[in-house]
Each structure stands twice: as C-alpha cells, then as structure tokens.
Design a protein around this motif. Sequence first.
Motif, short mmCIF file in Angstrom:
data_model
loop_
_atom_site.label_atom_id
_atom_site.label_comp_id
_atom_site.label_asym_id
_atom_site.label_seq_id
_atom_site.Cartn_x
_atom_site.Cartn_y
_atom_site.Cartn_z
N PRO A 1 -21.66 34.68 -6.84
CA PRO A 1 -20.53 34.34 -7.72
C PRO A 1 -19.67 33.22 -7.14
N SER A 2 -19.16 32.38 -8.02
CA SER A 2 -18.28 31.28 -7.62
C SER A 2 -17.20 31.14 -8.69
N TRP A 3 -15.93 31.20 -8.29
CA TRP A 3 -14.82 31.13 -9.24
C TRP A 3 -14.54 29.70 -9.66
N SER A 4 -14.20 29.52 -10.93
CA SER A 4 -13.69 28.22 -11.37
C SER A 4 -12.34 27.95 -10.71
N PRO A 5 -11.95 26.69 -10.54
CA PRO A 5 -10.68 26.39 -9.86
C PRO A 5 -9.46 27.03 -10.50
N ASP A 6 -9.50 27.26 -11.83
CA ASP A 6 -8.36 27.90 -12.49
C ASP A 6 -8.46 29.42 -12.52
N ARG B 1 -16.98 22.37 -8.78
CA ARG B 1 -16.32 21.26 -8.11
C ARG B 1 -14.87 21.65 -7.84
N PRO B 2 -14.38 21.45 -6.62
CA PRO B 2 -12.98 21.81 -6.32
C PRO B 2 -12.01 21.05 -7.19
N ALA B 3 -10.87 21.66 -7.44
CA ALA B 3 -9.83 20.99 -8.20
C ALA B 3 -9.30 19.81 -7.41
N PRO B 4 -8.94 18.70 -8.07
CA PRO B 4 -8.42 17.54 -7.33
C PRO B 4 -7.08 17.84 -6.68
#
Length: 205
Positions: free
Chosen positions: A158-163, A202-205
């Motif tokens: 599992p990988s969380w979205s940045p939000d 992709r990490p949040a900017p």
Amino acid sequence: TNVRRITGADSGFVDAQPTWSPGGDLLAFVSNRDTATGRLDIYIMNDSGQPFRRLTSDSANDVQPAWSPDGTLIAFVSDRDDGGAGDIFVIDTSGANPVNLTNNAARDLTPAWSPDGRRIAFMSNRGGGTFPIWVMDADGGNPARVTPTTLTTHAELPSWSPDGERILLDSDGDLWTIRPDGTDLVNLTRSRNRIEAQARWRPAP
C-alpha cells in the motif's frame, strides 16, 4: 549517472530495503552486518553512508522500515513476538520504546504511514487466505479491512496519496486505488497478461 556506493563493498553481509527520512538526510535500511546468525536488524545512516547507527538488536528479523511523516518514529515488521509470522512495530528513531501494534497470530506486513501520521496501512492474512490491505490507527487501534473480497489475490504494497484520500496497491497483476474506508475501488491498468506492481505516488511538491 552519478551512481555512488554508500555501504561496504564485498563485505559478505546484506544491506537492503533503504528508505529516505522525510527530511531526505537519513536512510533507514536493514542489514545483517552485526549478527553472527544472519538475522536482519534496522539501521540508520546519513546520506553519505556514515555513521551507521543500529536501531534494533534482538534475536528476531526486523525488516521493512517505514518513517513516520514527522521523522520521529519508524514502523517495521518483526517476528520477535509471534514465532515467525510477523507483527508491525514502531520504535523511536533513537532505538527506544519498541511497541507491537498488531500483536496477533496473522502475518502483518509492509507498513505505510498516512501523510498526517494518524494511520498505518498494511497487508495482512488475518482471517486466513490471501493478504488484503488493512488500515489501523497509528497506535494500533481500530484495524479495519480496506480491500474487498472481489480481489481474489493478494493486495500488496500500500502507498498513500499525498492528500491521504486514496491508497495505491497492486493485486492480480494490476494497479488499483481505493479510499481508506474501503469504497471506490478503481483499476488503473487493466493489464491483462502483463504484470504491474510496486508503484508509488509522486510526492507532493
């Protein structure tokens, strides 16, 4: 280009599963460098490869480190309490205060922190059969299954979205996203005879 070795060459031991700290200045990784039995412990080093600091030291294998978003804790998987199945622990980055969060007979693997640090997603075979994705509070409370029984193979990594609104996972050769409450499962790839796996947001900017 610019490939640089940061752990010892031809050392005879294993260094694996590196993961950057939120600040990008430290790496957590697993190694058997200090154990005569070959068991794996968790270490921290800076981005130049020194110094090594051993975080765990016990008779078990400690693997799959994952930094909390604030960089103060590391979640990891250990078989120290359950005879080899695997539980999820957290430990201070000083190496103090290891806590077993899952503490059951099932295999609980691949911890992933939510961006706000309040929850941890993981895969588990609790209930038997395949490994669906679960989410629990960061203190181990309120574990709940996320992926539905319509996914008949393991739901992995599992990988969380940045939000924090969605969880990315792979299952049955495809990539999927789902809300942390188990709703709105979406197949992203529909790859048929191909395998799509081990994706990350992709990490949040």
